[in-house]
Structures are given as C-alpha cells and as structure tokens.
Design a protein around this motif. Structure first.
Motif, PDB file in Angstrom:
ATOM      1  N   LYS A 275      10.383  21.221   3.417  1.00 20.29           N
ATOM      2  CA  LYS A 275      11.390  22.160   2.910  1.00 20.29           C
ATOM      3  C   LYS A 275      11.467  22.155   1.382  1.00 20.29           C
ATOM      4  N   ASP A 276      11.262  20.948   0.762  1.00 19.29           N
ATOM      5  CA  ASP A 276      11.356  20.909  -0.703  1.00 19.29           C
ATOM      6  C   ASP A 276       9.985  20.938  -1.391  1.00 19.29           C
ATOM      7  N   GLY A 277       8.913  21.025  -0.617  1.00 15.83           N
ATOM      8  CA  GLY A 277       7.583  21.163  -1.189  1.00 15.83           C
ATOM      9  C   GLY A 277       6.939  19.876  -1.668  1.00 15.83           C
ATOM     10  N   SER A 278       7.477  18.717  -1.267  1.00 14.83           N
ATOM     11  CA  SER A 278       6.902  17.451  -1.720  1.00 14.83           C
ATOM     12  C   SER A 278       5.806  16.935  -0.789  1.00 14.83           C
ATOM     13  N   CYS A 279       5.465  17.701   0.236  1.00 21.63           N
ATOM     14  CA  CYS A 279       4.357  17.351   1.117  1.00 21.63           C
ATOM     15  C   CYS A 279       3.743  18.623   1.667  1.00 21.63           C
ATOM     16  N   THR A 280       2.606  18.493   2.302  1.00 19.41           N
ATOM     17  CA  THR A 280       1.938  19.621   2.937  1.00 19.41           C
ATOM     18  C   THR A 280       1.704  19.295   4.403  1.00 19.41           C
ATOM     19  N   LEU A 281       1.683  20.321   5.233  1.00 23.21           N
ATOM     20  CA  LEU A 281       1.465  20.132   6.660  1.00 23.21           C
ATOM     21  C   LEU A 281      -0.027  19.965   6.925  1.00 23.21           C
ATOM     22  N   ASN A 282      -0.370  18.900   7.613  1.00 15.85           N
ATOM     23  CA  ASN A 282      -1.747  18.662   8.021  1.00 15.85           C
ATOM     24  C   ASN A 282      -1.958  19.399   9.342  1.00 15.85           C
ATOM     25  N   THR A 283      -2.509  20.602   9.278  1.00 18.37           N
ATOM     26  CA  THR A 283      -2.617  21.441  10.472  1.00 18.37           C
ATOM     27  C   THR A 283      -3.579  20.860  11.500  1.00 18.37           C
TER      28      THR A 283
ATOM     29  N   LYS B 166       0.831  -1.201   0.000  1.00 15.96           N
ATOM     30  CA  LYS B 166       0.000   0.000   0.000  1.00 15.96           C
ATOM     31  C   LYS B 166       0.868   1.255   0.000  1.00 15.96           C
ATOM     32  N   ALA B 167       0.435   2.234  -0.750  1.00  8.65           N
ATOM     33  CA  ALA B 167       1.159   3.500  -0.797  1.00  8.65           C
ATOM     34  C   ALA B 167       1.109   4.185   0.570  1.00  8.65           C
ATOM     35  N   ILE B 168       2.208   4.836   0.927  1.00  8.92           N
ATOM     36  CA  ILE B 168       2.274   5.591   2.176  1.00  8.92           C
ATOM     37  C   ILE B 168       1.968   7.039   1.844  1.00  8.92           C
ATOM     38  N   THR B 169       0.857   7.518   2.325  1.00  8.73           N
ATOM     39  CA  THR B 169       0.384   8.855   1.938  1.00  8.73           C
ATOM     40  C   THR B 169       0.706   9.935   2.952  1.00  8.73           C
ATOM     41  N   SER B 170       1.181   9.527   4.139  1.00  9.49           N
ATOM     42  CA  SER B 170       1.445  10.537   5.160  1.00  9.49           C
ATOM     43  C   SER B 170       2.545  10.054   6.098  1.00  9.49           C
ATOM     44  N   ALA B 171       3.043  10.984   6.906  1.00 13.46           N
ATOM     45  CA  ALA B 171       4.043  10.668   7.920  1.00 13.46           C
ATOM     46  C   ALA B 171       3.726  11.493   9.162  1.00 13.46           C
ATOM     47  N   SER B 172       3.977  10.909  10.319  1.00 12.38           N
ATOM     48  CA  SER B 172       3.747  11.596  11.591  1.00 12.38           C
ATOM     49  C   SER B 172       4.955  11.407  12.491  1.00 12.38           C
ATOM     50  N   ASP B 173       5.188  12.367  13.342  1.00 12.22           N
ATOM     51  CA  ASP B 173       6.294  12.260  14.281  1.00 12.22           C
ATOM     52  C   ASP B 173       6.029  13.186  15.460  1.00 12.22           C
ATOM     53  N   TYR B 174       6.826  13.063  16.495  1.00 11.03           N
ATOM     54  CA  TYR B 174       6.650  13.935  17.662  1.00 11.03           C
ATOM     55  C   TYR B 174       7.917  13.949  18.491  1.00 11.03           C
TER      56      TYR B 174
ATOM     57  N   ASP C 151       1.216  15.301   4.757  1.00  9.21           N
ATOM     58  CA  ASP C 151       0.592  14.516   3.690  1.00  9.21           C
ATOM     59  C   ASP C 151       1.445  14.641   2.439  1.00  9.21           C
ATOM     60  N   PHE C 152       1.913  13.501   1.918  1.00  8.15           N
ATOM     61  CA  PHE C 152       2.766  13.518   0.736  1.00  8.15           C
ATOM     62  C   PHE C 152       1.945  13.879  -0.508  1.00  8.15           C
ATOM     63  N   ILE C 153       2.496  14.726  -1.345  1.00  4.95           N
ATOM     64  CA  ILE C 153       1.831  15.058  -2.605  1.00  4.95           C
ATOM     65  C   ILE C 153       1.867  13.847  -3.537  1.00  4.95           C
ATOM     66  N   THR C 154       3.003  13.208  -3.608  1.00  2.00           N
ATOM     67  CA  THR C 154       3.133  11.929  -4.320  1.00  2.00           C
ATOM     68  C   THR C 154       3.457  10.862  -3.291  1.00  2.00           C
ATOM     69  N   PRO C 155       2.609   9.847  -3.141  1.00  5.84           N
ATOM     70  CA  PRO C 155       2.846   8.836  -2.103  1.00  5.84           C
ATOM     71  C   PRO C 155       4.204   8.168  -2.254  1.00  5.84           C
TER      72      PRO C 155
ATOM     73  N   ALA D  19      11.422   3.422   4.658  1.00  2.00           N
ATOM     74  CA  ALA D  19      12.667   4.195   4.569  1.00  2.00           C
ATOM     75  C   ALA D  19      12.420   5.546   3.905  1.00  2.00           C
ATOM     76  N   GLU D  20      11.642   5.557   2.818  1.00  2.00           N
ATOM     77  CA  GLU D  20      11.318   6.826   2.163  1.00  2.00           C
ATOM     78  C   GLU D  20      10.518   7.728   3.091  1.00  2.00           C
ATOM     79  N   ARG D  21       9.596   7.136   3.830  1.00  2.00           N
ATOM     80  CA  ARG D  21       8.797   7.926   4.770  1.00  2.00           C
ATOM     81  C   ARG D  21       9.681   8.585   5.819  1.00  2.00           C
ATOM     82  N   ARG D  22      10.625   7.813   6.374  1.00  2.00           N
ATOM     83  CA  ARG D  22      11.516   8.371   7.385  1.00  2.00           C
ATOM     84  C   ARG D  22      12.396   9.477   6.820  1.00  2.00           C
ATOM     85  N   GLU D  23      12.944   9.228   5.628  1.00  2.00           N
ATOM     86  CA  GLU D  23      13.870  10.192   5.045  1.00  2.00           C
ATOM     87  C   GLU D  23      13.188  11.495   4.647  1.00  2.00           C
TER      88      GLU D  23
END
Length: 350
Positions: free
Chosen positions: A205-213, A147-155, A234-238, A243-247
């Motif tokens: 920073k590079d514009g490949s995702c948007t912040l989910n406020t 399944k495509a990874i469409t988002s990433a979360s961290d804290y 939220d990734f613009i392109t999943p 590893a890609e999600r973390r990076e």
C-alpha cells in the motif's frame, strides 16, 4: 669456561679480556623456556685460571634468574565458536609486560550486520600475563550475524461450503471467476483494489515492497475442499527484524486475502476488513502459532463471529503464523559449543 642452568643455552662463544691483573670472561646465554612457575632457577658459571705462580684457580659465580613467557609469540587466542571474519588486535603494557587482545566485528553492509556476542565467560578483551603465558579468558567473544530480511510471505486457507455448489476452486476446470487462470490474474493484478494482497498488505500500500507474482497464487486441495491463497513480497529496502517483517509484509489481524467478486465495487470493505464472505476462513491449532506472535486475538474473533452470525454467514479469521517467526531466526551468533574450550590454546616454548 663451563656453565649449568636448567632452562638456558649459551649463545655463541664466551669472550675473554684482561685488565692488568684481572681476567674477565663474559658469556651470553639465551632462555629457552620460562621458569617463572618454579620460582626461577640458578645459572652457575665456572672458569679455570692460573695465578702468577702458575697454580690453577677455579672461579665460580651463581646468578639467580627468572624467565617469563613472551605472550606475543607463545600464547595464541581466537574466538569461541564460529569465526565470521573478526579482527584481533593486540596492545602491550610495557610496565608489566602483559598483552591484551581485542576482538572487533567485521563492518556492516547492506545485507549483513554483526553484533559482538559477549557472555559471562567470553568477552571483548582477554589479557595474557608474562607470568602465566596464556590468555584469560582463553577465548574471545565471537560476533553474531544478523541477516537482512529481503522478503515476506503469508497465506490464508478457505473452506468451500457445500451450499455454494462448487466442485473446485483454483483449478483449470473450476467455474467462472474461480477458474485458476482467472484467479491468478486477479491475485497478481498490479492495479487491484479489491482482491489479492495489494489492498491489505502495508508495504504494498505504501510502495515499500513489490509483489513477487511468481510466488503469488492459489492451490486447491480436493480432499479437504480447501483453497490456499498465498503471496510473497520483496522489500525495496530490507528490514532487520521479524517484527518489521510482520508489520510491513504480512497479513494483519482481521484482514482477508479476498479472491471472489473482484470487480464488485459494492462489496463493503473497511480498512482491508471484508465484512461479508461466502467462504469459511480456516483456523489452525495452537501448535501452529509461534510464541512470539503474541497469541491469537480471540476477543477480536468473538466480536467478528457475532457480526457474522447476525449476517448468517460463517467467517473465521486467522493470521498465518509461520514456523520461522522466532526473533532469533535471523539472528545467527555462530556459537558452536565444544566440551574442550582449551583445545585451541597453544603455548609454545620457542
């Protein structure tokens, strides 16, 4: 006309023809089950005739025959485990009568990819021999679902030192810049250059995702005197791997989700690393760190601690290691193991 044979039935009535002094009886028979396992059988036909003198003569003929399985109609095969919608095609070898089944995965799309999960026991193809009547192996390999990874979360979680004199952080009653609405504004700021995830998360920073406020903010724990700063992108392109999600979408080593003095442009920041902080970034035990994260960078922590001691400020860094970071989490093969791998094999006799 009479006949006998263990695995055949007569089809229709026998025909009779006369050629001069010869009589011809012809019977058509249909095989109802295979007898190849018992090395064939014998069909005996007998007919009672009268010769020119009127004497009855019984003529008998025996024919040895071998009947085989029809793999197309008598053998059935599927995939081992959950079927995500595979296709099974069949090819016939007219030289030996065998049938080979071929499995193929569904086509990929923008949210799901499929990979054939061959093992030592279950392969891409299986063959049914007419002498056996079942496929080997008894099941085909199934397809794994990625399944495509469409988002990433961290804290990150920070402990508030008593020396700061703060009763709370990120509550409606907190003081000044630590009042909840003020902190949320700073953490969610679309033009932030100091605070929140925007200055440090690679994809922001590079514009490949948007912040989910809606999934970005802070939480105060009055018992432990800790504040949790969290975010989701939220990734613009999943992406397709942890590893890609973390990076691209998670906090990198040595970086801090800053939430204080957000308008202080004099604060020294290098490559997202805050070199001074009034707060203590809490660490977690080894049990909270997933194996595939490669472990914590203890050398980097020691160097950073040395700098912090010189500056008389305690700042400990940690990188969130969520429980669902294993490389197999998006990878869903769909294998549901059963004690009876032959349960779906049905060899019909008609």
């Amino acid at each position: 006309m009479e006949w006998s044979g263990g695995s055949v039935v007569r089809k229709g009535e026998p025909s009779f023809s006369f050629y001069g002094t010869y009589y011809n009886y012809r019977g058509v028979f249909e095989v109802v089950r295979a007898n190849v396992a018992t090395k064939g059988g014998v069909l005996t036909c007998s007919a009672g005739l009268r010769d020119q003198s009127g004497k009855e003569v019984v003529v008998r003929k025996k024919r040895h025959y071998t009947s085989y399985y029809n793999c197309l109609t008598q053998a059935h095969i599927g995939v081992y485990g959950k079927d995500p919608g595979v296709s099974i095609n069949y090819t016939r070898d007219y030289r030996d009568g065998s049938i080979t089944a071929h499995v193929s995965c569904p086509p990929d799309n923008s949210t799901v990819r499929y990979r054939l999960m061959e093992t030592a026991s279950f392969k891409k193809t299986a063959t049914c021999l007419k002498s056996e009547g079942f496929y080997k192996p008894q099941k085909l390999a199934t397809c794994g679902v990625i399944k495509a990874i469409t988002s990433a979360s961290d804290y990150q979680t920070f402990k508030i030192p008593k020396s700061m004199g703060l009763d709370s952080v990120c509550t409606d009653n907190s003081k000044g810049q630590y009042e909840k609405s003020e902190m949320l504004t700073n953490l969610r700021d679309a033009n932030a250059t100091v605070c929140g995830p925007r200055p440090i998360i690679p994809c922001l920073k590079d514009g490949s995702c948007t912040l989910n406020t809606n999934e970005t903010g802070c939480e105060w724990d009055g018992d432990s005197k800790k504040v949790k700063i969290y975010y989701t992108v939220d990734f613009i392109t999943p992406v397709w791997s942890p590893a890609e999600r973390r990076e691209q979408g998670e906090i990198q080593r040595g970086q801090v989700l800053r939430f204080w003095d957000c308008s202080d442009t004099l604060e020294v920041v290098q490559n997202g690393r805050v070199l001074s902080s009034p707060f203590i970034l809490s660490t977690r035990g080894e049990d909270d760190i997933a194996p595939d994260d490669g472990g914590f960078n203890y050398l980097g922590l020691a160097v950073f601690a040395a700098v912090a001691l010189v500056a008389s400020i305690a700042l400990f860094l940690t990188v969130r290691a969520k429980k669902n970071r294993t490389s197999s989490e998006h990878l869903t093969p769909g294998l549901v193991f059963s004690n009876d791998v032959f349960a779906d094999i049905d060899i019909a006799n008609n």
